[in-house]
Design an enzyme around this catalytic site. Structure first.
Site, mmCIF file in Angstrom:
data_model
loop_
_atom_site.group_PDB
_atom_site.id
_atom_site.type_symbol
_atom_site.label_atom_id
_atom_site.label_comp_id
_atom_site.label_asym_id
_atom_site.label_seq_id
_atom_site.Cartn_x
_atom_site.Cartn_y
_atom_site.Cartn_z
ATOM 1 N N THR A 164 32.885 36.892 42.525
ATOM 2 C CA THR A 164 34.031 37.472 41.822
ATOM 3 C C THR A 164 33.676 37.301 40.364
ATOM 4 O O THR A 164 32.835 36.461 40.036
ATOM 5 C CB THR A 164 35.324 36.681 42.166
ATOM 6 N N VAL A 193 41.989 41.907 52.036
ATOM 7 C CA VAL A 193 42.247 41.638 50.624
ATOM 8 C C VAL A 193 42.220 40.128 50.411
ATOM 9 O O VAL A 193 42.793 39.374 51.198
ATOM 10 C CB VAL A 193 43.622 42.202 50.191
ATOM 11 N N ASP A 195 42.140 36.811 47.267
ATOM 12 C CA ASP A 195 43.060 36.244 46.273
ATOM 13 C C ASP A 195 43.040 36.981 44.931
ATOM 14 O O ASP A 195 44.006 36.914 44.163
ATOM 15 C CB ASP A 195 42.706 34.778 46.015
ATOM 16 N N GLY A 216 36.050 32.436 44.829
ATOM 17 C CA GLY A 216 35.819 31.628 46.031
ATOM 18 C C GLY A 216 36.343 32.324 47.260
ATOM 19 O O GLY A 216 36.588 33.535 47.248
ATOM 20 N N GLY A 218 38.710 33.670 49.314
ATOM 21 C CA GLY A 218 40.045 34.094 48.934
ATOM 22 C C GLY A 218 41.166 33.684 49.863
ATOM 23 O O GLY A 218 42.278 33.388 49.409
HETATM 24 N N1 GLY Z 1 37.737 35.481 45.767
HETATM 25 C C1 GLY Z 1 37.506 36.795 46.112
HETATM 26 C C2 GLY Z 1 37.876 37.134 47.480
HETATM 27 O O1 GLY Z 1 37.944 36.266 48.353
HETATM 28 O O2 GLY Z 1 38.075 38.285 47.746
#
Ligand code: GLY
Length: 298
Positions: A164, A193, A195, A216, A218
């Protein structure tokens, strides 16, 4: 107020022993460039929201980071991208998920922030992007050698590739902002989807307390409401930003998730913490510009 800008380019299973020195240098140099772009905005009195957006755009345009151009692919090879941003001065936010033709999802998130809505997804988000003149690209734009080979690797080894990008900033007006953008987890189920586009999970900013951007796994960051938990720990438990961040990352670790978080306070205190083998990260202020992936920063 002295301006300051932090970024992350994803926490993950980076391996010091197998990363070539060329790749290491390009990753560091791209982060330095992104920091310089954002800091130039802050230095000339621009706001923290613009600085974080332009920093993230630079990382989205690189093939070395899991966002925009080289966003992670679903198991059927499609880039479904997510992003969000929050203005700590007004608490306005813009979030977008599951877009497949938007070159820079963070720019679409900013358009959404400037609309009557907070969160748009998929087809409707792209229709809105068209009305707002946000740049479209074909799916092929996102299919790079790097993410195709990563997808094959993940399929074979059944392992998780995280990543990310994000930025947080303090501007000379004392205002904070946070921007985050991602392709999600490589080999993800279509429609999944994480975080990143969720305010309070992957992104949060309140100019009186702090600005947070996460990277990380999510699912764990959503379940622990990671970004907002840090803010509330600071507000009600009076923990400093580093302690609050470590506590939340440890909580995520105990649930089975790993990742990293960057954050900044209105006084310029900062955190760049992670529980993975490495995190692409850096910061810039009036004194220095430092970037790193593993323990050392240079
Ligand atoms: N941190 C990004 C995701 O897990 O989509």
């Amino acid at each position: 107020m002295k301006p300051k800008l932090l970024l992350h380019g994803g926490a993950g299973n980076f391996d010091k022993n197998t990363m070539s020195s060329d790749e290491y240098s390009i990753r560091l140099e791209t982060m330095r460039e992104a920091l310089k772009i954002g800091y130039a905005i802050l230095e000339r009195g621009g706001n923290s929201l613009d600085a974080t957006v332009e920093t993230v755009v630079h990382l989205e345009n690189s093939t070395y980071f899991n966002a925009g151009k080289s966003g992670a692919l679903t198991w059927n090879g499609v880039a479904e991208l997510d992003a969000s941003l929050m203005d700590g001065a007004t608490k306005n936010a813009g979030c977008v998920s599951n877009v497949t033709h938007i070159k820079n999802p963070i720019l679409l998130a900013r358009e959404i922030l400037n609309s009557e809505h907070v969160f748009l997804t998929g087809f409707g988000a792209e229709e809105f992007a068209l009305q707002r003149g946000v740049e479209f690209v074909s799916q092929n734009y996102f299919i790079t050698e790097e993410n195709l080979s990563d997808l094959e690797r993940v399929k074979k080894a059944n392992k998780v590739i995280l990543g990310t990008v994000g930025a947080v900033a303090l501007d000379i007006h004392g205002q904070l902002a946070s921007s985050t953008s991602t392709g999600g987890i490589m080999n993800k189920r279509p429609g999944r989807v994480g975080d990143t586009p969720i305010i309070g999970a992957g992104t949060y900013a309140d100019s009186t307390i702090g600005a947070i951007s996460a990277t990380g796994h999510g699912e764990y960051f959503i379940r622990s409401v990671a970004a907002f938990s840090i803010i509330t720990r600071m507000q009600y438990l009076h923990e400093d930003i580093n302690l609050a961040t470590k506590e939340v990352l440890n909580q995520i670790l105990s649930m089975g998730g790993t990742g990293g978080i960057i954050g900044i306070t209105p006084l310029g205190d900062m955190t760049l913490e992670y529980t993975t083998p490495g995190m692409q990260r850096g910061f810039v202020d009036e004194n220095e510009i430092l970037v790193g992936i593993f323990e050392e920063m240079e």
